[in-house]
Motif scaffolding. Structure first.
Motif, PDB file in Angstrom:
ATOM      1  N   MET A   1       0.841  -1.166   0.000  1.00 50.62           N
ATOM      2  CA  MET A   1       0.000   0.000   0.000  1.00 50.62           C
ATOM      3  C   MET A   1       0.896   1.242   0.000  1.00 50.62           C
ATOM      4  O   MET A   1       1.692   1.426   0.891  1.00 50.62           O
ATOM      5  N   ASN A   2       0.779   2.053  -1.022  1.00 52.40           N
ATOM      6  CA  ASN A   2       1.585   3.254  -1.164  1.00 52.40           C
ATOM      7  C   ASN A   2       0.659   4.468  -1.131  1.00 52.40           C
ATOM      8  O   ASN A   2       0.100   4.848  -2.142  1.00 52.40           O
ATOM      9  N   LEU A   3       0.510   5.059   0.045  1.00 51.79           N
ATOM     10  CA  LEU A   3      -0.451   6.137   0.214  1.00 51.79           C
ATOM     11  C   LEU A   3       0.228   7.474   0.495  1.00 51.79           C
ATOM     12  O   LEU A   3      -0.373   8.376   1.068  1.00 51.79           O
ATOM     13  N   LYS A   4       1.462   7.612   0.080  1.00 54.94           N
ATOM     14  CA  LYS A   4       2.242   8.806   0.389  1.00 54.94           C
ATOM     15  C   LYS A   4       1.629  10.087  -0.191  1.00 54.94           C
ATOM     16  O   LYS A   4       1.728  11.146   0.397  1.00 54.94           O
ATOM     17  N   ALA A   5       0.992  10.026  -1.338  1.00 55.50           N
ATOM     18  CA  ALA A   5       0.441  11.222  -1.974  1.00 55.50           C
ATOM     19  C   ALA A   5      -0.944  11.582  -1.446  1.00 55.50           C
ATOM     20  O   ALA A   5      -1.504  12.597  -1.835  1.00 55.50           O
ATOM     21  N   LEU A   6      -1.504  10.766  -0.557  1.00 56.76           N
ATOM     22  CA  LEU A   6      -2.831  11.029  -0.013  1.00 56.76           C
ATOM     23  C   LEU A   6      -2.703  11.729   1.329  1.00 56.76           C
ATOM     24  O   LEU A   6      -1.940  11.302   2.184  1.00 56.76           O
ATOM     25  N   VAL A   7      -3.473  12.812   1.494  1.00 53.68           N
ATOM     26  CA  VAL A   7      -3.354  13.607   2.706  1.00 53.68           C
ATOM     27  C   VAL A   7      -4.715  13.894   3.330  1.00 53.68           C
ATOM     28  O   VAL A   7      -5.746  13.882   2.656  1.00 53.68           O
ATOM     29  N   SER A   8      -4.661  14.170   4.619  1.00 58.22           N
ATOM     30  CA  SER A   8      -5.800  14.645   5.374  1.00 58.22           C
ATOM     31  C   SER A   8      -5.488  16.089   5.757  1.00 58.22           C
ATOM     32  O   SER A   8      -4.354  16.408   6.115  1.00 58.22           O
ATOM     33  N   VAL A   9      -6.488  16.955   5.680  1.00 61.51           N
ATOM     34  CA  VAL A   9      -6.306  18.362   6.021  1.00 61.51           C
ATOM     35  C   VAL A   9      -7.206  18.685   7.200  1.00 61.51           C
ATOM     36  O   VAL A   9      -8.413  18.420   7.163  1.00 61.51           O
ATOM     37  N   THR A  10      -6.613  19.257   8.244  1.00 63.10           N
ATOM     38  CA  THR A  10      -7.374  19.636   9.420  1.00 63.10           C
ATOM     39  C   THR A  10      -8.477  20.609   9.030  1.00 63.10           C
ATOM     40  O   THR A  10      -8.245  21.567   8.306  1.00 63.10           O
ATOM     41  N   GLY A  11      -9.685  20.316   9.496  1.00 63.89           N
ATOM     42  CA  GLY A  11     -10.812  21.201   9.229  1.00 63.89           C
ATOM     43  C   GLY A  11     -11.528  20.948   7.918  1.00 63.89           C
ATOM     44  O   GLY A  11     -12.530  21.598   7.630  1.00 63.89           O
ATOM     45  N   LYS A  12     -11.025  20.015   7.110  1.00 63.48           N
ATOM     46  CA  LYS A  12     -11.683  19.693   5.838  1.00 63.48           C
ATOM     47  C   LYS A  12     -12.045  18.211   5.848  1.00 63.48           C
ATOM     48  O   LYS A  12     -11.204  17.370   6.139  1.00 63.48           O
ATOM     49  N   PRO A  13     -13.286  17.894   5.520  1.00 60.75           N
ATOM     50  CA  PRO A  13     -13.685  16.484   5.501  1.00 60.75           C
ATOM     51  C   PRO A  13     -13.083  15.752   4.303  1.00 60.75           C
ATOM     52  O   PRO A  13     -12.771  16.356   3.275  1.00 60.75           O
ATOM     53  N   GLY A  14     -12.925  14.454   4.440  1.00 62.65           N
ATOM     54  CA  GLY A  14     -12.459  13.620   3.335  1.00 62.65           C
ATOM     55  C   GLY A  14     -10.955  13.571   3.212  1.00 62.65           C
ATOM     56  O   GLY A  14     -10.211  13.987   4.106  1.00 62.65           O
ATOM     57  N   LEU A  15     -10.527  13.046   2.094  1.00 58.68           N
ATOM     58  CA  LEU A  15      -9.106  12.892   1.789  1.00 58.68           C
ATOM     59  C   LEU A  15      -8.789  13.621   0.495  1.00 58.68           C
ATOM     60  O   LEU A  15      -9.667  13.844  -0.336  1.00 58.68           O
TER      61      LEU A  15
END
Length: 145
Positions: A1-15
């Protein structure tokens, strides 16, 4: 699983998928159906890659990527809107050493929601880059002396 380009942003729903950078911040594309692009300024928002996120553990913290991998192996997940008891029982299976006092039902809901977003992505099926892979790539780029 290579998820390095996926981010979570504080205060914003989703990915979001990190697709670039400009003077204003990082350019992100939402992973929902609308695929909206937005710019996130790190001075006002915090951003974390899924590879870097950990969950409180009883001993050491647990890597989110490992938990997502166990969720993938399990095959089915409860609805993120299920009651707290159902979510906690599921999470005990996929993250048995999580700290139940510091990992809340809202955290479990978020992780299940993230899993539901990424389970169909090609990145989810790629192998994680290891330090050995990075060393091999560096050797290949520099060539043999």
């Amino acid at each position: 699983m290579n998820l390095k380009a996926l981010v979570s942003v504080t205060g914003k729903p989703g990915l979001f998928k990190l697709i670039g950078q400009n003077k204003g911040g990082f350019i992100l594309e939402s992973l929902d159906e609308q695929k909206k692009k937005s710019v996130v300024n790190l001075a006002t928002n915090k951003m974390a890659t899924l590879e870097d996120i950990t969950v409180y553990g009883l001993g050491e913290d647990l890597k989110l990527v490992d938990i997502l991998e166990r969720m993938k192996e399990k095959g089915t997940t409860p609805d993120p809107k299920s009651d707290g008891k159902t979510l906690r029982n599921f999470f005990r299976d996929v993250a048995p050493d999580h700290d139940e006092e510091r990992v809340y039902s809202s955290d479990i809901k978020k992780i299940i929601s993230w899993y539901n977003i990424i389970k169909e992505l090609p990145l989810f099926d790629e192998d994680r880059p290891t330090s050995a892979d990075a060393d091999t790539t560096a050797t290949q780029k520099t060539g043999d002396d």
